[in-house]
Write a protein that holds these residues in place. Structure first.
Motif, PDB file in Angstrom:
ATOM      1  N   TYR A 175      -4.025   4.717 -12.025  1.00 33.62           N
ATOM      2  CA  TYR A 175      -2.692   5.085 -12.287  1.00 33.62           C
ATOM      3  C   TYR A 175      -1.967   4.713 -11.165  1.00 33.62           C
ATOM      4  O   TYR A 175      -2.345   5.017  -9.872  1.00 33.62           O
ATOM      5  N   GLN A 176      -0.573   4.129 -11.151  1.00 32.49           N
ATOM      6  CA  GLN A 176       0.243   3.991  -9.920  1.00 32.49           C
ATOM      7  C   GLN A 176       1.108   5.280  -9.847  1.00 32.49           C
ATOM      8  O   GLN A 176       1.494   5.728 -10.737  1.00 32.49           O
ATOM      9  N   LEU A 177       1.013   5.651  -8.629  1.00 37.20           N
ATOM     10  CA  LEU A 177       1.589   7.159  -8.568  1.00 37.20           C
ATOM     11  C   LEU A 177       3.270   6.652  -7.827  1.00 37.20           C
ATOM     12  O   LEU A 177       3.532   6.183  -6.937  1.00 37.20           O
ATOM     13  N   ARG A 178       4.133   7.231  -8.589  1.00 40.94           N
ATOM     14  CA  ARG A 178       5.413   6.770  -8.479  1.00 40.94           C
ATOM     15  C   ARG A 178       6.421   8.049  -7.977  1.00 40.94           C
ATOM     16  O   ARG A 178       6.007   9.030  -8.465  1.00 40.94           O
ATOM     17  N   PRO A 179       7.307   7.843  -7.294  1.00 37.66           N
ATOM     18  CA  PRO A 179       8.087   8.869  -6.718  1.00 37.66           C
ATOM     19  C   PRO A 179       8.720   9.962  -7.880  1.00 37.66           C
ATOM     20  O   PRO A 179       9.021   9.109  -8.944  1.00 37.66           O
TER      21      PRO A 179
END
Length: 264
Positions: free
Chosen positions: A46-50
């Motif tokens: 998963y890409q961790l986004r703000p």
């Protein structure tokens, strides 16, 4: 079944689930287990986004990762993020990476209802020697059938989102059936009065109250991992040591709370 893994990836519940999963998997791999089963799989990564829930979970522990570097879980997350925290591994990816580090191919049997998740795993398989059998469908019945067909020990993660009324009963039944087949089972659960799919077999619960560990996950106060097994298997001699280590982790992790930073 509807559950948004993307929104929850890396949150405080994931931290506890994956910390315990990695410890158990690493020890069972060393003991000779070569099959991993997951009833409710998500994506490999998963890409961790703000603004995501990860900021109250793995993000809170990131500044003190060096103090937690003995844990297989933190080793994998740190290796995935050499510069800054941007990527987060799914459960099965953690176990597969532990097997890769030990130099063998693990057989993984994964279930999910999402075609997008299936495609993500197909992309991971391309050009790599992975033994991943991904199944679109109901993981409760699929994993249950595998207990009858598989003639060796396995590690099963039951990670139900508990979105259906009967899920707790299905979790309990799957744990009991799998332990009776000689498997070691881990099941993630929310802490609270309504939590609890306690199986009829031998089991121990390891819990984390998020506030005590400096973590935040909305209204959720904590999470538990239930370890279940059946007596008489070849892993019996390993269980006592495993329980002792998981108990130590349960005590020690909250101690880092006082040394945490709110940002990184």
């Amino acid at each position: 079944m509807v559950y948004d893994h993307l929104r929850h990836a890396g949150n405080a519940g994931d931290v506890w689930k994956h910390l315990i999963l990695a410890e158990v998997a690493d020890r069972l791999l060393a003991a000779g287990v070569r099959v991993y089963v997951e009833s409710h799989a998500g994506r490999p990564e998963y890409q961790l986004r703000p603004g995501g829930e990860w900021e109250g979970g793995v993000g809170r522990l990131w500044p003190v990762r060096d103090e937690l570097a003995a844990s297989p879980y933190f080793q994998i997350v740190a290796a995935l993020n050499p510069h800054r925290l941007e990527r987060y591994p799914g459960s099965a990816a953690i176990v597969l990476e532990l097997a890769r580090r030990r130099g063998f191919a693990l057989r993984a049997e994964l279930w999910d209802t999402s075609p997008e998740v299936e495609e993500a795993w197909r992309s991971v398989e391309k050009g790599r020697s992975l033994k991943i059998n991904f199944h679109i469908g109901d993981g409760f019945s699929g994993a249950s059938r595998l207990t009858r067909d598989l003639d060796e020990a396995a590690l099963l993660l039951v990670d139900s989102p508990y979105v259906e009324r009967d899920d707790a009963t299905l979790v309990r039944d799957l744990i009991s059936r799998s332990a009776a087949a000689g498997w070691v089972v881990l099941s993630w659960q929310v802490l609270g009065p309504e939590a609890g799919a306690r199986p009829a077999c031998n089991h121990r619960e390891f819990a984390l109250r998020f506030e005590e560990a400096g973590l935040v996950c909305g209204p959720m106060k904590g999470a538990a991992m239930v370890l279940a097994w059946d007596e008489g298997g070849f892993l019996d001699q390993k269980i006592d040591d495993l329980i002792e280590e998981l108990g130590r982790i349960e005590i020690d992790l909250p101690k880092v709370a006082g040394r945490m930073s709110e940002s990184f």
